[in-house]
Design a protein around this motif. Structure first.
Motif, PDB file in Angstrom:
ATOM      1  N   PHE A   1     -10.462  13.857  34.359  1.00  0.00           N
ATOM      2  CA  PHE A   1      -9.304  14.226  35.073  1.00  0.00           C
ATOM      3  C   PHE A   1      -8.735  13.238  35.977  1.00  0.00           C
ATOM      4  CE2 PHE A   1      -6.855  16.228  38.323  1.00  0.00           C
ATOM      5  CZ  PHE A   1      -6.127  17.504  38.029  1.00  0.00           C
TER       6      PHE A   1
ATOM      7  N   PHE B   1      -2.040   8.231  34.525  1.00  0.00           N
ATOM      8  CA  PHE B   1      -0.367   8.669  34.801  1.00  0.00           C
ATOM      9  C   PHE B   1       0.091   7.821  35.752  1.00  0.00           C
ATOM     10  CE2 PHE B   1       2.686  11.590  36.497  1.00  0.00           C
ATOM     11  CZ  PHE B   1       3.275  12.013  35.487  1.00  0.00           C
TER      12      PHE B   1
ATOM     13  N   ILE C   1      -1.649  12.416  30.186  1.00  0.00           N
ATOM     14  CA  ILE C   1      -1.415  13.957  30.460  1.00  0.00           C
ATOM     15  C   ILE C   1      -2.390  14.557  29.431  1.00  0.00           C
ATOM     16  CG2 ILE C   1       0.166  15.883  30.005  1.00  0.00           C
ATOM     17  CD1 ILE C   1       0.958  14.642  32.473  1.00  0.00           C
TER      18      ILE C   1
ATOM     19  N   ILE D   1      -5.943  14.613  31.095  1.00  0.00           N
ATOM     20  CA  ILE D   1      -6.045  15.537  31.752  1.00  0.00           C
ATOM     21  C   ILE D   1      -6.171  16.996  31.402  1.00  0.00           C
ATOM     22  CG2 ILE D   1      -4.531  16.895  33.744  1.00  0.00           C
ATOM     23  CD1 ILE D   1      -3.185  14.265  34.248  1.00  0.00           C
ATOM     24  N   LEU D   2      -5.478  17.153  30.477  1.00  0.00           N
ATOM     25  CA  LEU D   2      -5.699  18.465  29.870  1.00  0.00           C
ATOM     26  C   LEU D   2      -6.893  18.802  29.122  1.00  0.00           C
ATOM     27  CD1 LEU D   2      -1.868  19.103  28.479  1.00  0.00           C
ATOM     28  CD2 LEU D   2      -2.762  20.141  30.374  1.00  0.00           C
TER      29      LEU D   2
ATOM     30  N   VAL E   1      -9.503  19.754  31.814  1.00  0.00           N
ATOM     31  CA  VAL E   1      -9.343  21.121  32.125  1.00  0.00           C
ATOM     32  C   VAL E   1      -9.946  21.955  30.973  1.00  0.00           C
ATOM     33  CG1 VAL E   1      -7.727  22.811  32.511  1.00  0.00           C
ATOM     34  CG2 VAL E   1      -7.304  20.660  33.514  1.00  0.00           C
TER      35      VAL E   1
ATOM     36  N   GLU F   1       4.082  20.726  23.952  1.00  0.00           N
ATOM     37  CA  GLU F   1       4.758  19.820  25.258  1.00  0.00           C
ATOM     38  C   GLU F   1       4.903  18.527  24.898  1.00  0.00           C
ATOM     39  OE1 GLU F   1       3.948  20.891  29.867  1.00  0.00           O
ATOM     40  OE2 GLU F   1       2.259  19.602  28.993  1.00  0.00           O
TER      41      GLU F   1
ATOM     42  N   ILE G   1      10.158  16.878  32.077  1.00  0.00           N
ATOM     43  CA  ILE G   1       8.898  17.235  31.096  1.00  0.00           C
ATOM     44  C   ILE G   1       7.753  16.513  31.762  1.00  0.00           C
ATOM     45  CG2 ILE G   1       9.266  15.560  29.330  1.00  0.00           C
ATOM     46  CD1 ILE G   1       8.718  18.863  28.095  1.00  0.00           C
ATOM     47  N   ILE G   2       7.865  15.212  32.116  1.00  0.00           N
ATOM     48  CA  ILE G   2       6.695  14.598  32.284  1.00  0.00           C
ATOM     49  C   ILE G   2       6.207  15.107  33.731  1.00  0.00           C
ATOM     50  CG2 ILE G   2       7.597  12.693  33.839  1.00  0.00           C
ATOM     51  CD1 ILE G   2       5.296  12.240  30.555  1.00  0.00           C
ATOM     52  N   SER G   3       7.019  15.346  34.536  1.00  0.00           N
ATOM     53  CA  SER G   3       6.753  15.975  36.046  1.00  0.00           C
ATOM     54  C   SER G   3       5.899  17.163  35.809  1.00  0.00           C
ATOM     55  CB  SER G   3       7.720  15.955  37.007  1.00  0.00           C
ATOM     56  OG  SER G   3       8.372  14.871  36.966  1.00  0.00           O
TER      57      SER G   3
ATOM     58  N   ALA H   1       4.709  18.322  33.326  1.00  0.00           N
ATOM     59  CA  ALA H   1       3.380  18.356  32.677  1.00  0.00           C
ATOM     60  C   ALA H   1       2.223  17.982  33.422  1.00  0.00           C
ATOM     61  CB  ALA H   1       3.302  17.165  31.477  1.00  0.00           C
ATOM     62  N   PHE H   2       2.603  17.007  34.347  1.00  0.00           N
ATOM     63  CA  PHE H   2       1.555  16.503  35.417  1.00  0.00           C
ATOM     64  C   PHE H   2       1.146  17.574  36.327  1.00  0.00           C
ATOM     65  CE2 PHE H   2       0.868  14.430  39.378  1.00  0.00           C
ATOM     66  CZ  PHE H   2      -0.370  13.818  39.186  1.00  0.00           C
ATOM     67  N   SER H   3       2.237  18.372  36.849  1.00  0.00           N
ATOM     68  CA  SER H   3       2.067  19.459  37.615  1.00  0.00           C
ATOM     69  C   SER H   3       1.303  20.800  37.084  1.00  0.00           C
ATOM     70  CB  SER H   3       3.277  20.031  38.209  1.00  0.00           C
ATOM     71  OG  SER H   3       3.595  21.298  37.718  1.00  0.00           O
ATOM     72  N   SER H   4       1.652  20.874  35.708  1.00  0.00           N
ATOM     73  CA  SER H   4       0.692  21.876  35.048  1.00  0.00           C
ATOM     74  C   SER H   4      -0.663  21.469  34.751  1.00  0.00           C
ATOM     75  CB  SER H   4       1.687  22.552  33.793  1.00  0.00           C
ATOM     76  OG  SER H   4       1.579  21.457  32.932  1.00  0.00           O
ATOM     77  N   GLY H   5      -0.783  20.165  34.560  1.00  0.00           N
ATOM     78  CA  GLY H   5      -2.229  19.802  34.625  1.00  0.00           C
ATOM     79  C   GLY H   5      -2.784  19.892  35.805  1.00  0.00           C
ATOM     80  N   LEU H   6      -2.256  19.830  36.873  1.00  0.00           N
ATOM     81  CA  LEU H   6      -3.048  19.923  38.175  1.00  0.00           C
ATOM     82  C   LEU H   6      -3.220  21.657  38.328  1.00  0.00           C
ATOM     83  CD1 LEU H   6      -1.358  17.250  40.277  1.00  0.00           C
ATOM     84  CD2 LEU H   6      -3.567  17.506  39.893  1.00  0.00           C
TER      85      LEU H   6
ATOM     86  N   LEU I   1      -3.553  23.591  36.016  1.00  0.00           N
ATOM     87  CA  LEU I   1      -4.596  24.091  35.165  1.00  0.00           C
ATOM     88  C   LEU I   1      -5.819  23.840  35.840  1.00  0.00           C
ATOM     89  CD1 LEU I   1      -3.385  23.491  31.580  1.00  0.00           C
ATOM     90  CD2 LEU I   1      -3.879  25.756  32.585  1.00  0.00           C
TER      91      LEU I   1
ATOM     92  N   GLY J   1       1.380  23.912  42.272  1.00  0.00           N
ATOM     93  CA  GLY J   1       2.088  24.206  40.922  1.00  0.00           C
ATOM     94  C   GLY J   1       3.020  24.878  41.059  1.00  0.00           C
TER      95      GLY J   1
ATOM     96  N   VAL K   1       9.647   8.307  38.249  1.00  0.00           N
ATOM     97  CA  VAL K   1       8.649   9.384  38.305  1.00  0.00           C
ATOM     98  C   VAL K   1       7.230   9.219  38.800  1.00  0.00           C
ATOM     99  CG1 VAL K   1       8.110   9.219  35.837  1.00  0.00           C
ATOM    100  CG2 VAL K   1       8.699  11.502  36.644  1.00  0.00           C
TER     101      VAL K   1
ATOM    102  N   PHE L   1       3.297  13.763  44.867  1.00  0.00           N
ATOM    103  CA  PHE L   1       2.869  15.104  44.543  1.00  0.00           C
ATOM    104  C   PHE L   1       1.295  15.294  44.895  1.00  0.00           C
ATOM    105  CE2 PHE L   1       1.299  18.315  41.851  1.00  0.00           C
ATOM    106  CZ  PHE L   1       2.355  19.149  41.491  1.00  0.00           C
TER     107      PHE L   1
END
Lengths: 105, 500, 470, 643, 170
Positions: free
Chosen positions: A18, A25, A38, A41-42, A45, A77, C158-160, C162-167, C169, C207, D620, D627
């Motif tokens: 992760f 990233f 990404i 990361i996924l 998880v 995605e 989309i990239i942010s 995706a990153f946020s949904s990675g965290l 998850l 998230g 970004v 974040f």
């Protein structure tokens, strides 16, 4: 035999993966490689879900299903992201993320 | 009498104005609307007297209450006592005068009158509210029209002033909000909280809560009424505003604060009022003296009046802070008096400005010769401002002094003496302004061709002067009107002492 | 499970599903005039809105995957209304857009995602709803196809996310690992203040915070708002935010109730930072969309204050505020989108002396801004008042004071726009605009909403009566 | 008791006239307004004299004592259950006498002005202001309540402001009016605070009650006012001294006298009214009104004495050096009022000891007539010569015989030559001073000599000295209406000395037997004659002796000529200290510090905004870093640090 | 030390090693290949956990789908042999630090938590179960998520097409 490896060990792998993804990233300037991070990361998880399901809560398949859905969504995605990246490449002629910083402050 | 009419009528007027065409229609509607307001206010006074005459001794009369937001126990609760009636009368007087002096408003007249009337609605609503929520609601309703009035129709650095005014007043209402919410959550009526002024007054708010929230409420309202050192919106705001807006601002809007300080802060948190009284006195005295001296240095007529408003509103706060019945009555009288007087003053300045196109004292001179009516109005306003007997200012100031002196503490005495001393300074700056502006030789040959007041300006001035003189010559009616209200406040304060 | 239940409980989702398919068929069919099509689609959306109000029902189907009740239906209706308004406002922009139907398909699918998210009784459904409401949105953020900014915004989005949904998850996986369930109700029973669970909660919170733009998870917001087409921006700022807020409140109030202490403190901190940063950035913005982005961040800070109230009043106030916020923000965006579509101007300085040429639009914009600023008698006043009161109920007056004082700053920047409109001089003001009927109607709805929702206490009481409380 | 409530008409008529003329005069009856004003005032005057007759001769006395009658009183403003401002009318010897003096002199001035002010553009306004002034003055003397008095006191101040500033296009007139108002206002501040102190301790504002309470050694009120003190001075003394400060301001006592000479910028009849007979004696009236209380407090009374005596002397010295005839008269007024003051100061309450009180009011009475006569005469002269300066005059006795004669009578009266009015009253004063305070007596004696000197200096400079060289068109003495008042007042100046004031006006209401002590009178009369002779030798014909003498006095003459630089001191205090050290800093602080703080807040906010903008870098990845940092910050904070 | 354990260590090392290479490789094409290896390693891990179905899905979707997509896009956007722009040194160090700290923190928490299997029930995964549950509407049935995901895929597809269709107009 599998009990020799504890859940925490597997979690070590997933957690490490992760943060490797997170590191990628943060540092990769190429958009596509960011996308690759990404995916890492996924995947980490996914490992978590699968491991939890298998080791701790084997009654139901919740974790497994979650993994499956994550994989699907990761695909969707990635597809959309790549489409956008390509579109961006057309206008910017670059997929360096540092170049995509017109919008700021 | 149905008090909600006081809100509904201006509202209807404002809406009708929006559907009018052309200056003539707009101003006619506005005038009719404000005349009806005035009639209603006078009827209210008469009916109030009747009500008292037939032996109604309840604290508030014409009460009306209906649930507005049930979950928070917010009611639309209105009612008046003498103090509110006095403030409503003041508002009605200033509104009609404000409409009259704006008679020839050229640019965007529809919007202008709409905002004026809208503002008056806020003021009425504020004065009749017996529920802290509605009170707060109307307090804020009255802020935005001011911003627009100053910013659009103003002069000088109008944008800056408008912004400053709006922000500082909003800051004030933000503090008020904190104070109100603190009050609310420290009430307990059968397990629910209440915004109702009458209910809150009957219960005892814990001392710590009072000590915590009194400053919020008082300073918050205080900003509206030019509490030192939050008075800086006053000079800029007043001087940039168009005439009618200046009149509203100084005449009505600053009174919202004084009324709030009294009705909300002091009345509902009497213990804290005792505890903080010395701070209030200190700030009020500074405002009085310092405002007066700062006025002395001004060269712009509107600045002169604006700073003098700081000084005069200091009397209101001083009266409240002294916590004697006479001084509080004096504070209310001073609010009414200052409202009328300063409106008159601004009206006169506006009339002078519209003719000479300058407000700088040194550029003016000898106007008494060419525009005697306006100049006389100016002088009368000035005389009222410096507290001449026969005008309202005297009555109010003297009541404040007399009441303040009843407080025998040395510091309070010193404050009283200093406040008294300001009347000399007031005389200095008023005479300086009047002496240079309307007296002396004529400084500009254009002035020979000036025309005196038109009928509407005359009417406006006469209406205001009537109010001023009615109080100045026969203050007993106003005093009798206000006293029962202040007695209630005093009882509350006395209870606070006895509980200690 | 009875089929009837299925149709009754999921009628709002099914309705959207039907509309999406109608659109697909239209797309496949022959070309029609864009204008007629737009009227037709808006009519469909209107039907959608109306149908949401009839026959409310309550229940759960698909075990715990989907639950609904009056409150949830109301929330969905609120979002439906917002979508309809946005659609009407985008008329001018969409009229000339080649991919108008696709736009609607994607937009409605995100709406559907939100509906599922709101109705979810299960983390998986929540996650899927979230993604469904994000990914297509990223695609339509790029719908100004030949604008670089649009692509950049879409990419950042989309990239942010995706990153946020990675965290997110990762957090969900930890929650799953520590509680053994994906169902909200079961999770709630197993949540303790164990450090790992707190960590998982923080990830989850992040998230949510990402979606509703809480500082410091907000940084994508302004860039995406600025770059994306206005329709998408307004959709992002009200609908998507509103939907996540609905879920956020219910999740905090039910699932994470055991650790209220902890999230209360977190929200306390976050709300202050959010209000402050939102305000500080909003002050300096020149671009209208970007300005509204930061202002909306500040608004979220206020919402967080309300959420900290953790009471029935808290949740009711949040929903109420979102409803008001939709009207207010869409009122502002509506004007901006009309101006932008017809003149291409998006800067605040372009609006100087706007009142001289477009008084009606100016008034709408002004009223909307006042409502955002929380000035009575607009609804925004009531919304903010109740939010802050809900927050104050906890007795944390530091928070309330900071929030109240920050209203001054927010006041400043809203008034700055008003000042530009009414007071500033401009040699080349925006010319008199001819506003088509649909956007006009949309603005009218917004204004009516802004004026009436606050004064009519019934709305708040209705929402309050539906709210479950804490 | 008889019904006296008609007395309210006496002040109400002038105020009605004021309203009528003020609102409509200019437009509708500009030339008639003089007549209207005069008629209405003559009614007032008639009523006053009627009242005097009724009171003194018909029903004033009960058991040999003049009673105080209050025919009318109603509550005007209720401050608190015990303290209220009542509007009322008091009838007692003091007020009745003042009524007569005021209405009579005012009437004379009204009549005189008919000619003097003829053709003025704001003729109606002038009469309106005169009426207003008369009203205020009448209200003042009729007050039953100290606050009522204060109100009229202020009104008097403002009407005097309006009258002095009547020629409002003359900057000097405006300045003088302002000065008069501000100085008296400053004094009124003392009055006000004095009232507050007295009212607080006496728990009333009503004169009757107040006097009753504060003179009863047993009352709780006196106890509280004597025991509470500040800087070692009791509250009572403070209160009375401060009240006297108000009186000193209006009565132009040192050091608050500086406005009076400047006030001569007003029309001359106005000076006759305000600065001779009415307003300036208000201070005397005030002290007389509160006299029982003053008697109770010796230290306050001493202040009155010494201030009065010093003012009398100072003014007389300055008067010798002035060249503006009206200023000479002004200083002479100040000097005479000083007489009245110290006369009150040396008096005691009741009986023979109360001689000073009687003498003071007697002098007030006589002084009103001859001083207004002097002013009107001067007005007549100025009307002719169009100048106030002595150097423009001389040899006028042939051109204006009536003025000449009446002026001479007045001069003799003020110099204290028997049998003119001034002799009698001055005599009593000196007698009273002689009996109680020798220092004051000698000062008074010397002053009386000086008075004779400077009055005759004035007289000779106007009417003798050199041949008249008049330029300009009209050379007559003025209209009939101007002469009539001169004649009437001349007669009065001759006769009023015989009015037995001592029978009517005494501190305790019981008549006092007085007689002329011839032996005692020799000294002052001789001194006066010496003064006259000296003036004759110096000023009757043109010569260079005056200049030589003035050179002989050197610095002292210069200082006296410059009014002992008191104006300059004030100017310094006001300009340098108040304006520069208080006003300017206050304005500066407001602009830069208080306002600056608010602007600073805004500036800081903007700076913060600028400072934080780097957060939103557009990159970004750095967003993601924030974040990430946010998450772990929160987690660490809430897992390890909080709790 | 059992063989299984050794295999686990090998797989883990492989996953992490290739993962690190995937995020550090200087040439983008190589990075993609390392990613591919890493994903395969994860599939191996699933195999090791006896979850063949998941492993298969992993390989089919990731290796066969996503990585291929990525590689296509790499071809579209640049030449394969190009050096990628170097990451900013400062950010690299900072990220390294942050990530390392975060990792330590997270793993510490996980380690402290312990994760003890309270219910040592044997776990077996039948593909038919997956199929049944996927289409079941009862408890632990996943028909609704399935539908939602299909909706998502549809939307994503449409979105991709629209964005990609732009090529024609150019």
């Amino acid at each position: 035999m599998i009990n020799e490896i504890t859940l925490t060990d597997i979690l070590f792998v997933s957690t490490a993966l992760f943060f490797i993804g997170v590191y990628g990233f943060f540092t990769r300037r190429n958009m596509i490689t960011m996308l690759m991070s990404i995916e890492l990361i996924l995947n980490s998880v996914n490992i978590n879900f699968v491991a939890f399901n298998k080791y701790l809560f084997p009654q139901h398949l919740d974790g497994i299903f979650f993994t499956i859905f994550i994989i699907t969504i990761a695909a969707a995605e990635a597809a959309v992201a790549i489409a956008i990246i390509i579109n961006l490449y057309r206008s910017h002629r670059s997929i360096d993320v540092e170049d995509a910083s017109e919008l700021k402050y | 009498m149905n008090l909600s009419l006081l809100i509904i009528l201006p509202f209807i007027t404002a809406i009708v104005i929006l559907f009018c065409n052309g200056l003539k229609q707009v101003r006619t509607v506005a005038l009719i609307g404000s005349a009806v307001q005035l009639i209603m206010a006078i009827m209210l006074l008469i009916q109030y007297w009747n009500e008292r005459a037939i032996g109604n001794i309840s604290q508030m009369v014409f009460e009306y209450s209906c649930v507005w937001f049930a979950p928070l126990n917010i009611n639309f609760h209105i009612g008046v006592d003498g103090i509110s009636v006095a403030m409503i009368l003041l508002t009605a007087f200033v509104v009609i005068a404000g409409v009259l002096v704006s008679w020839t408003m050229e640019t965007l007249n529809k919007e202008f009158f709409f905002l004026l009337i809208f503002l008056s609605m806020g003021a009425y609503g504020f004065f009749i509210s017996l529920d802290l929520f509605t009170l707060f609601f109307f307090l804020e309703v009255a802020v935005i029209p001011k911003f627009l009035l100053i910013g659009i129709w103003g002069s000088g650095k109008k944008e800056y002033s408008a912004m400053k005014l709006a922000l500082m007043l909003m800051g004030g209402s933000a503090l008020v909000f904190v104070g109100l919410s603190g009050l609310y959550f420290n009430t307990n009526i059968n397990g629910t909280h209440s915004f109702d002024v009458m209910q809150i007054s009957k219960m005892h708010i814990p001392l710590e809560a009072q000590l915590l929230f009194f400053p919020f409420a008082f300073v918050g309202f205080g900003i509206f009424t030019a509490l030192f050192p939050f008075h800086t919106w006053v000079p800029d705001g007043h001087s940039s505003a168009p005439t009618a807006a200046s009149m509203f601002l100084a005449g009505i809007s600053m009174k919202l604060g004084g009324y709030g300080c009294l009705r909300v802060a002091t009345y509902l948190m009497p213990d804290a009022a005792h505890a903080y009284s010395w701070v209030i006195i200190l700030l009020a005295t500074i405002a009085i003296i310092y405002g007066a001296f700062a006025t002395m240095m001004q060269t712009d007529l509107k600045y002169i009046n604006a700073y003098s408003s700081v000084s005069h509103c200091g009397f209101v706060l001083l009266g409240i802070g002294m916590l004697t019945q006479t001084s509080i009555t004096g504070a209310v009288l001073q609010m009414v008096s200052h409202g009328l007087m300063t409106a008159l003053f601004f009206a006169a300045i506006g009339m002078i400005y519209s003719r000479t196109h300058t407000r700088m004292v040194e550029q003016l001179g000898g106007l008494l010769k060419v525009i005697p009516f306006i100049s006389s109005v100016f002088v009368i306003a000035g005389l009222c401002s410096l507290g001449l007997p026969g005008f309202s200012g005297f009555v109010a100031e003297m009541t404040v002094f007399m009441g303040s002196w009843q407080n025998p503490d040395t510091m309070y005495r010193t404050a009283t003496i200093l406040a008294c001393a300001s009347i000399v300074v007031t005389a200095v700056y008023i005479l300086r302004a009047a002496g240079k502006t309307v007296m002396g030789p004529i400084t500009d040959e254009h002035y020979f061709h000036l025309t005196d007041a038109t009928w509407n300006e005359k009417l406006a001035a006469i209406i205001l002067i009537t109010g001023i003189v009615a109080i100045g010559v026969a203050p007993f009616w106003l005093n009798d009107l206000v006293t029962p209200g202040t007695e209630q406040i005093m009882q509350q304060l006395a209870q606070a002492i006895s509980l200690k | 499970m009875i089929v009837n239940d299925f149709f009754m409980l999921m009628k709002q989702e099914l309705m959207i599903f039907v509309i999406i398919f109608i659109l697909l068929f239209i797309k496949i069919g022959k070309d029609r005039s864009a204008e007629n099509l737009l009227y037709f689609i808006n009519a469909l959306l209107l039907i959608n809105v109306i149908s949401g109000f009839i026959l409310p029902s309550e229940g759960m189907i698909f075990s715990d995957m989907f639950k609904t009740n009056s409150l949830i239906m109301l929330e969905k209706n609120i979002l439906n209304i917002g979508t309809l308004i946005i659609s009407m406002q985008s008329y001018s922009w969409l009229k000339n857009h080649k991919h108008m139907i696709e736009f609607y398909i994607l937009l409605l699918s995100t709406l559907m995602g939100m509906f599922f998210m709101i109705s979810s009784g299960n983390v998986l459904m929540f996650y899927l709803g979230l993604e469904l409401s994000t990914i297509p949105l990223a695609a339509i953020a790029n719908f100004d196809l030949d604008k670089r900014k649009s692509s950049e915004a879409a990419f950042k989005f989309i990239i942010s996310s995706a990153f946020s949904s990675g965290l997110l998850l990762f957090g969900i996986s930890l929650i799953y690992g520590t509680t053994g369930s994906l169902t909200f109700s079961e999770i709630g029973q197993h949540i303790t203040s164990n450090p790992l669970q707190i960590f998982a909660f923080v990830l989850l919170l992040a998230g949510f915070s990402f979606k509703i733009s809480v500082v410091p998870f907000h940084l994508w917001t302004a860039d995406v708002y600025e770059g994306a087409p206005i329709a998408v921006t307004s959709y992002l700022s009200v609908i998507s935010k509103g939907a996540v807020l609905f879920v956020f409140v219910s999740v905090l109030y039910t699932v994470f109730k055991p650790i209220t202490e902890i999230w209360y403190n977190m929200l306390f901190l976050l709300s202050i930072v959010t209000i402050l940063i939102g305000n500080l950035f909003a002050i300096r913005q020149e671009n209208f969309k970007r300005f509204l982005a930061f202002s909306s961040i500040a608004q979220v800070g206020f919402i967080l204050v309300g959420i900290t109230g953790s009471s029935q009043m808290g949740s009711a106030s949040v929903i109420y505020f979102v409803l008001i916020y939709i009207f207010s923000n869409l009122g502002a965006f509506g004007v901006v989108s009309i101006v932008s579509a017809l003149t291409g101007k998006e800067n605040i300085s372009d609006y100087k002396a706007f009142y001289k040429t477009n008084p009606m639009l100016s008034w709408v914009l002004t009223i909307a801004l006042f409502s955002l600023a929380g000035v009575p008698p607009t609804a925004g006043f009531f919304g903010k008042f109740f939010l802050l009161m809900a927050g104050a109920a906890k007795g944390n007056y530091i928070l309330i004071t900071i929030a109240a004082l920050n209203m001054i700053i927010s006041f400043y920047y809203y008034l700055r726009v008003v000042k530009a409109i009414f007071m500033d001089e401009n040699n080349q003001p925006i010319e008199k605009l001819h506003v088509p009927i649909l956007p006009k109607l949309a603005l009218l709805i917004c204004v009516i909403g802004i004026v009436c929702i606050g004064l009519m206490s019934g709305v708040y009481e209705y929402i309050y009566s539906l709210s479950t409380g804490f | 008791m008889n019904n006296y409530s008609y007395i309210s008409l006496i002040p109400l008529l002038p105020i009605a006239t004021f309203l009528l003329l003020g609102l409509f005069g200019r437009k509708y009856f500009s030339s008639l307004s003089g007549i209207i004003g005069t008629l209405s005032l003559s009614v007032s005057a008639f009523l006053s004299i009627l009242t005097a007759y009724k009171y003194f001769f018909v029903d004033g006395k009960v058991n040999g004592v003049f009673q105080q009658i209050i025919p009318l009183k109603y509550t005007w403003l209720q401050f608190s259950p015990t303290i209220s401002i009542d509007m009322g009318i008091v009838v007692d010897p003091l007020s009745v006498m003042m009524l007569v003096v005021i209405t009579f002199v005012s009437l004379m001035v009204h009549v005189f002005s008919l000619g003097y002010m003829k053709g003025e553009e704001r003729f109606a306004t002038y009469y309106a202001f005169l009426s207003l002034f008369t009203f205020s003055m009448l209200g003042l003397v009729l007050s039953t309540n100290i606050f009522q008095m204060y109100m009229f006191w202020e009104l008097v101040g403002v009407s005097s402001f309006l009258l002095i500033g009547y020629y409002f296009d003359k900057p000097s007139a405006v300045a003088a009016a302002k000065k008069a108002f501000i100085v008296t206002r400053f004094a009124d501040l003392g009055f006000l605070i004095g009232i507050l102190i007295l009212a607080f301790h006496a728990e009333t504002l009503d004169f009757q009650t107040l006097i009753a309470r504060l003179t009863d050694p047993q009352s709780s009120q006196i106890l509280s006012s004597v025991t509470s003190s500040l800087f070692g001075v009791s509250a009572l003394t403070w209160g009375l001294t401060l009240v006297f400060m108000g009186g000193a301001g209006k009565s132009a006592m040192f050091p608050l006298h500086i406005w009076l000479p400047d006030a001569m910028e007003g029309p001359t009849p106005v000076s006759a009214l305000i600065h001779a007979a009415t307003m300036v004696v208000a201070g005397v009236y005030l002290v007389a009104r509160l006299f029982p209380v003053y008697c109770f407090d010796v230290s306050a009374l001493q202040v009155v004495t010494y201030v009065g005596a010093f003012s009398a002397l100072l003014a007389a010295v300055i008067a010798c050096t002035q060249t503006d005839i009206k200023r000479v008269l002004a200083y002479s007024t100040m000097s005479q009022i000083g007489y009245m003051m110290f006369s009150l100061g040396v008096s005691k309450y009741g009986g023979e000891e109360g001689l000073g009180y009687m003498a003071s009011l007697f002098h007030l009475f006589t002084h009103a007539f001859f001083k207004s006569l002097l002013f009107l005469g001067a007005g007549s002269v100025i009307h002719m010569v169009h100048s106030n300066e002595m150097k423009d005059m001389g040899g006028l006795r042939k051109h204006m015989p009536i003025t000449h004669i009446t002026f001479l009578i007045a001069c003799l009266a003020i110099a204290g030559i028997p049998p003119f009015a001034g002799f009698f009253s001055k005599e009593e004063i000196l007698l009273a001073a002689f009996h109680s305070n020798k220092l004051v007596f000698f000062v008074a004696l010397f002053t009386s000599g000086l008075t004779a000197f400077y009055m005759f200096r004035l007289y000779y400079s106007i009417f003798w000295k050199k041949a008249a060289h008049l330029h300009g068109e009209h050379h007559d003495e003025g209209t009939f209406t101007m002469k009539i008042p001169l004649v009437i007042l001349g007669a009065c100046a001759l006769l009023v000395g015989f009015v037995p004031i001592s029978q009517f006006i005494t501190s305790d209401g019981i008549g006092l037997e007085t007689h002329i002590d011839v032996i005692f009178s020799i000294t002052p009369v001789a001194l006066a004659i010496a003064g006259i002779l000296l003036a004759t030798s110096l000023y009757k014909n043109e010569n260079d002796r005056p200049i030589k003498i003035s050179l002989a006095f050197g610095k002292f003459y210069e200082a006296a000529h410059k009014k002992f630089y008191i104006d300059e001191v004030y100017l310094f205090i006001i300009q340098k200290i108040i304006f520069n050290l208080i006003g300017r800093p206050a304005a500066w602080i407001d602009k830069n510090i208080v306002d600056g703080l608010m602007n600073l807040l805004a500036f800081i906010t903007a700076e913060f905004s600028e400072f934080f903008k780097g957060l939103q870098s557009g990159k970004v990845q750095s967003y993601a870093l924030y974040f990430f940092a946010g998450i772990f910050g929160l987690a660490v904070l809430f897992i390890y640090l909080v709790k | 030390m059992g063989a299984s354990k050794i295999i686990f260590y090998i797989i883990s090392t492989f996953i992490l090693g290739t993962g690190i290479l995937a995020v550090t490789a200087t040439k983008i094409f190589r990075a993609a290949i390392w990613l591919l290896f890493s994903l395969i390693g994860i599939a191996a891990l699933y195999f090791w956990m006896q979850l063949e179905f998941i492993a298969a899905v992993q390989i089919i979707v990731y290796v066969g789908g996503i990585v291929v997509l990525i590689i296509f896009s790499i071809f579209l956007t640049q030449k394969s042999g190009d050096e990628m722009p170097k990451p900013l040194q400062q950010r690299k160090l900072f990220s390294l630090f942050a990530v390392f700290f975060a990792f330590a923190f997270t793993y510490l928490l996980i380690h402290q938590y312990g994760f003890y299997s309270s219910n040592p029930q044997p776990f077996e995964l039948k593909i038919s179960d997956i199929g049944m549950q996927m289409l079941s509407t009862t408890e632990h049935g996943f028909i609704l998520p399935f539908e939602v995901v299909s909706m998502l895929l549809l939307a994503a597809m449409i979105g991709c097409i629209v964005i990609a269709m732009k090529a024609k107009t150019e």
